[in-house]
Scaffold this active site. Structure first.
Site, PDB file in Angstrom:
ATOM      1  CB  VAL A  26      -3.688 -55.540  20.260  1.00  0.00           C
ATOM      2  CG1 VAL A  26      -4.496 -55.191  19.008  1.00  0.00           C
ATOM      3  CG2 VAL A  26      -2.223 -55.178  20.056  1.00  0.00           C
ATOM      4  CG  ASP A 139       8.855 -57.423  18.701  1.00  0.00           C
ATOM      5  OD1 ASP A 139       9.634 -58.376  18.893  1.00  0.00           O
ATOM      6  OD2 ASP A 139       7.770 -57.315  19.284  1.00  0.00           O
TER       7      ASP A 139
END
Length: 478
Positions: A26, A139
């Site tokens: 990210v 997740d």
């Protein structure tokens, strides 16, 4: 991985690496068109794939990211765009400031039970929204729960989210050991209960300051998840502790449904609520007499607050369409099942090689602040229409059609068709004809799912889906 800075798609300037995990990297970036900061996720493509496998993986990643982009909930980090750079998918999201829950736990230690419960309520809201749209997160863990300055929680990293239904059941794989439900470790079918198990594990970590199945070696963690119960979370208190242990049941069927989880979390999140509002007791008793189990509904009405809307709770979706009606719509004998709370499904019983089914889902919205239940539902409905309109187009083997308004279904309704080519085929695939409608504070969705559909017949089921939605809407309005 790209070196910084890097200009992606001629628009997103990557300026800083924010984090890296199994699902990808990210970055902080600047959207040079809108002059704002965003988060950009570089999806990790597994090594060693053949060109065909890499193309298929990329197509699934983009498809599921676009599906996640349709989700609208205050606790979900919004997905704005998906960019394909060569065969590398990138996901553009809101940049959320604040710390992840795992960093908060590491720096500050265990959280008080009422704070844990408030975080749980926010994440649960995000999961319920995803599940209503047929998407599993897969997740849920402290690292993917972000806390802003006032403690509000948001669930991020829907980039590995996968569909509840799908021809190949595929999608970008992911999950974190210790927060992955036992059925997933056993490679069995996952469902909404799997996400709730992961939420229970995350709440355990927040309350106790450590993961429930913490072990020095990965193999030992997996064995503990499959075979052992964690120590009772003493810091959580009895109510929250009992709930967390129930959520961590090995058998998905033994875990509490989302509605029960929400009710028990709410009781812990506001421990002084009954004491502070003792003067409301006569009103609350009167409300209970008037509306029975819908206590929140009666109190809202008697206190003169925002209009709660017509529906105290969502009706049973299995009662909104009869088996005979479903059989007529699908043109064959049907079998009715309940894939998850709040939905009901009718599938053809005599065609195991061809999947044809109707799925009905309903959800009642409650007042939120100054907004009444109908206003909340209207906002969600409008957000869905905008998001699904933005999804129109073609990405590899998936074609999403335009949104069409539908008359005679609820107060407002629209329809859309999505077609996805079958693996290794250019002629047939699966089609989902979707109708979403609003009636007061109730949101309903009807999906007609077909497999083995020729490319030129993708929208052939739209009329049937609309007919089913009209029957459902009429049953609700009675």
């Amino acid at each position: 991985m790209r070196a910084e800075p890097y200009l992606l798609a001629g628009r997103y300037l990557l300026t800083e690496r924010l984090g890296e995990g199994g699902a990808g990297t990210v970055w902080r970036a600047v959207d040079r068109v809108l002059d704002r900061q965003v988060a950009v996720k570089q999806v990790r493509v597994p090594a060693g794939l053949t060109p065909q496998e890499r193309t298929a993986f990329t197509g699934r990643a983009i498809h599921e990211a676009r599906s996640a982009g349709r989700l609208r909930d205050p606790a979900i980090v919004l997905v704005h765009d998906v960019v394909l750079d060569g065969d590398q998918p990138w996901i553009i999201m809101d940049l959320v400031t604040g710390r992840s829950l795992d960093k908060v736990i590491k720096a500050d230690g265990p959280l008080p039970p009422h704070e844990v419960a408030r975080i749980g309520l926010r994440v649960l809201s995000a999961l319920e929204t995803a599940h209503m749209h047929g998407i599993l997160h897969h997740d849920v863990k402290p690292a993917n729960i972000l806390l802003d300055a006032d403690g509000s929680a948001m669930l991020t990293d829907f980039g590995i989210a996968v569909p509840l239904y799908g021809q190949d059941g595929g999608g970008p794989a992911g999950g974190s050991l210790g927060y992955m439900a036992p059925e997933r470790l056993n490679q069995q079918a996952a469902g909404p209960a799997s996400d709730l198990w992961s939420l229970g594990a995350a709440l355990y970590a927040a309350a106790e300051g450590r993961a429930p199945f913490e072990r020095p070696m990965a193999a030992a963690v997996a064995a503990a998840v499959l075979l052992h119960a964690p120590p009772y979370p003493e810091r959580a208190g009895r109510v929250l502790g009992d709930l967390i242990m129930a959520m961590l049941a090995k058998d998905p069927a033994e875990r509490p449904p989302a509605a029960s989880v929400r009710e028990r979390l709410a009781a812990v999140a506001e421990p002084g609520r009954r004491r502070r509002r003792r003067w409301l007791a006569p009103v609350a008793v009167a409300a209970a007499v008037l509306v029975g189990a819908g206590g929140w509904y009666g109190v809202a009405a008697l206190r003169g607050g925002p209009d709660p809307g017509r529906f105290v709770t969502a009706p049973d979706p299995c009662r909104l369409l009869s088996d005979a009606q479903a059989a007529e719509l699908l043109d064959g004998r049907v079998r009715r099942v309940v894939p998850m709370p709040g939905t009901c499904e009718w599938k053809l019983a005599d065609e195991p090689h061809r999947s044809r089914r109707i799925v009905v889902g309903v959800r009642a919205e409650r007042p939120n602040g100054d907004l009444g239940g109908a206003a909340v539902a209207e906002r969600r409905f409008a957000g869905e229409r905008v998001a699904r309109s933005g999804a129109q187009g073609k990405v590899l083997g998936t074609v999403t059609g335009p949104v069409h308004d539908v008359q005679g279904v609820g107060e407002k309704a629209f329809a859309q068709v999505t077609f996805r080519l079958a693996t290794s085929s250019t002629e047939v695939g699966q089609a989902d004809n979707v109708v979403l409608f609003r009636l007061s504070n109730l949101l309903g969705e009807v999906v007609l799912h077909h497999t083995d559909v020729p490319v030129d017949e993708a929208g052939a089921g739209r009329a049937t889906a609309v007919d089913a939605a009209r029957l459902v809407s009429a049953a609700i309005g009675q």
